[in-house]
Design a protein around this motif. Sequence first.
Motif, short mmCIF file in Angstrom:
data_model
loop_
_atom_site.label_atom_id
_atom_site.label_comp_id
_atom_site.label_asym_id
_atom_site.label_seq_id
_atom_site.Cartn_x
_atom_site.Cartn_y
_atom_site.Cartn_z
N ALA A 1 -8.99 11.85 -2.66
CA ALA A 1 -7.57 11.63 -2.91
C ALA A 1 -7.25 10.14 -2.90
CB ALA A 1 -6.75 12.34 -1.84
N SER B 1 -5.38 7.35 -1.45
CA SER B 1 -4.79 7.24 -0.12
C SER B 1 -5.02 5.86 0.44
CB SER B 1 -5.43 8.29 0.82
OG SER B 1 -5.04 8.07 2.16
N CYS C 1 -8.29 4.97 2.21
CA CYS C 1 -9.43 4.51 1.40
C CYS C 1 -8.87 3.59 0.32
CB CYS C 1 -10.18 5.69 0.79
SG CYS C 1 -11.62 5.20 -0.19
N SER D 1 -9.55 3.69 -3.48
CA SER D 1 -9.11 4.84 -4.27
C SER D 1 -7.96 4.49 -5.20
CB SER D 1 -8.71 6.01 -3.36
OG SER D 1 -7.56 5.70 -2.59
#
Length: 259
Positions: free
Chosen positions: A212, A214, A217, A220
């Motif tokens: 996902a 987010s 992270c 990402s």
Amino acid sequence: MEVVILPGSKQIGKLAADAIEALLQRKPHAVLGLATGSSPVPVYDELAARHGRGLDFGAAHAFALDEYVGLAPGHRESYREVIMREFAGRVNIRTENVHTPDGAAADIPAECQAYEDTMKAAGGVDLQILGVGTDGHIGFNEPGSSLASRTRIKTLIEQTRRDNARFFGSLADVPHHVLTQGLGTILEARHVVLVATGAQKSRAVRDFVEGAVSAICPASVLQFHPHATVLVDEAAASSLRLADFYRHTYDHKPAWQGL
């Protein structure tokens, strides 16, 4: 996001250098975004070799992702020194065209804004080289960083300081603060090329490529980028669920498409 799985770092360095060489051939005054750490070194080695064969950086500009706060000018591990040693000093890019945030600035917020303004005045970053931390950070945007963040001061988490201690000799010598381009700043680069090698990066690669989006992270956020290329070796790709799909896609990519 395009994921390319290659046998090793040498092949990764060559493919990334292909993209940079093609950029410089069509746009000699291109703006490059430079990362430090071990991951981009094969890219810089390949670019230096190609410069020896005639690749011209004379009109290019380069902007570093980040810089430590509080290191003495000329410190061997300041990122300006690292970039000069690993890349800029090995090609014919002008020293005045190599830009890094000033970690010794008296007014840190003003320095961060000035860095953003200088990038914008240069036309913005055409191709940004990135590495990724074991916790998914890019630049020094640690987990929890705003996905819209701009160049600013950040406090390093202990995992990042431990990861970087090998460059300093001891953990105690690693600064606690850095200036870093924000995730929102990085997203404005026209092309992002992220390099990751080794099994220690496999979880981070899986999380930012297939997980996902987010703040936990930060890498990402690249899922939102219209032209993000991820170059990984087999070890770094070992946790990807869609690895066979990525291999098939690259093997059948139209030749005209480039990287």
